[in-house]
Design a protein around this motif. Structure first.
Motif, short mmCIF file in Angstrom:
data_model
loop_
_atom_site.label_atom_id
_atom_site.label_comp_id
_atom_site.label_asym_id
_atom_site.label_seq_id
_atom_site.Cartn_x
_atom_site.Cartn_y
_atom_site.Cartn_z
N MET A 18 6.44 0.65 0.48
CA MET A 18 6.27 -0.80 0.41
C MET A 18 7.16 -1.45 -0.63
O MET A 18 7.27 -2.66 -0.69
N GLU A 70 4.20 -9.66 -7.03
CA GLU A 70 4.47 -9.46 -5.60
C GLU A 70 4.08 -8.05 -5.17
O GLU A 70 3.45 -7.86 -4.12
N LEU A 71 4.44 -7.05 -5.97
CA LEU A 71 4.12 -5.67 -5.63
C LEU A 71 2.61 -5.44 -5.64
O LEU A 71 2.07 -4.74 -4.78
N SER A 72 1.93 -6.03 -6.60
CA SER A 72 0.48 -5.91 -6.68
C SER A 72 -0.17 -6.48 -5.41
O SER A 72 -1.09 -5.88 -4.85
N GLU A 73 0.34 -7.61 -4.97
CA GLU A 73 -0.19 -8.22 -3.75
C GLU A 73 0.08 -7.33 -2.53
O GLU A 73 -0.79 -7.13 -1.70
N ARG A 74 1.27 -6.77 -2.45
CA ARG A 74 1.60 -5.86 -1.34
C ARG A 74 0.66 -4.66 -1.33
O ARG A 74 0.15 -4.26 -0.29
N TYR A 75 0.46 -4.06 -2.51
CA TYR A 75 -0.41 -2.88 -2.62
C TYR A 75 -1.84 -3.25 -2.23
O TYR A 75 -2.50 -2.51 -1.51
N GLN A 101 -2.93 -5.70 -0.33
CA GLN A 101 -3.03 -5.93 1.11
C GLN A 101 -2.98 -4.62 1.89
O GLN A 101 -3.72 -4.45 2.87
N ALA A 102 -2.13 -3.71 1.48
CA ALA A 102 -2.03 -2.42 2.18
C ALA A 102 -3.34 -1.64 2.05
O ALA A 102 -3.82 -1.07 3.03
#
Length: 163
Positions: free
Chosen positions: A27, A104-109, A111-112
């Motif tokens: 991701m 942004e990465l925290s949000e991606r993680y 959501q995943a």
């Protein structure tokens, strides 16, 4: 104490966690490998620091740390400035763009994880978080522990010279 077979299965499951980590790593933007995320996360968590402290927290050699720092600095995610207490040293600090990337990465993680664990209850997720934190606490600070043979621990059965 758990049965030996349970520890064997736990070892297998922990090894399999590598696949989960690799999937989460996919991701990341191509320009931001997991090592870069580690640098940014530590600077976010601990604040401004010298490279020697970062190397210690990462538990890696200074030369490797230097490469990671150069990578994130080139992208503008951190800044290096002279240490007022020692002009030969540099202090590393997260930049606003570094903070934005981490958000942004925290949000991606997040959501995943929500997608992969959609069929888990809040209680299940809570138990996993609690047990992983407990596991990490049981291992303590792995950065400072020298490699050792677990069979040499005082609670292990005595070994014979042949075995």
């Amino acid at each position: 104490m758990a049965a030996h077979s349970q520890y064997e299965e736990l070892a297998r499951q922990l090894s399999a966690i590598g696949a989960v980590k690799r999937e989460m790593g996919r991701m990341l933007p191509q320009c931001c490998p997991p090592a870069s995320v580690g640098v940014l996360t530590l600077l976010d968590r601990h604040g401004e620091m010298r490279m020697s402290q970062l190397a210690e927290l990462l538990a890696i050699d200074m030369s490797v740390t230097s490469r990671h720092v150069a990578h994130v600095a080139e992208r503008g995610w951190i800044e290096r400035r002279p240490d007022p207490a020692d002009k030969r040293s540099r202090l590393l600090r997260l930049t606003p763009s570094g903070r934005e990337l981490l958000a942004e990465l925290s949000e991606r993680y997040t959501q995943a994880l929500a997608r992969y664990l959609h069929d888990w209850t809040d209680t299940d997720v809570g138990h996993l978080v609690e047990l992983l934190a407990r596991l990490r606490t049981s291992f303590g600070d792995c950065r400072t522990r020298a490699p050792h043979d677990p069979l040499d621990s005082p609670t292990s059965p005595a070994r014979t010279p042949t075995g």
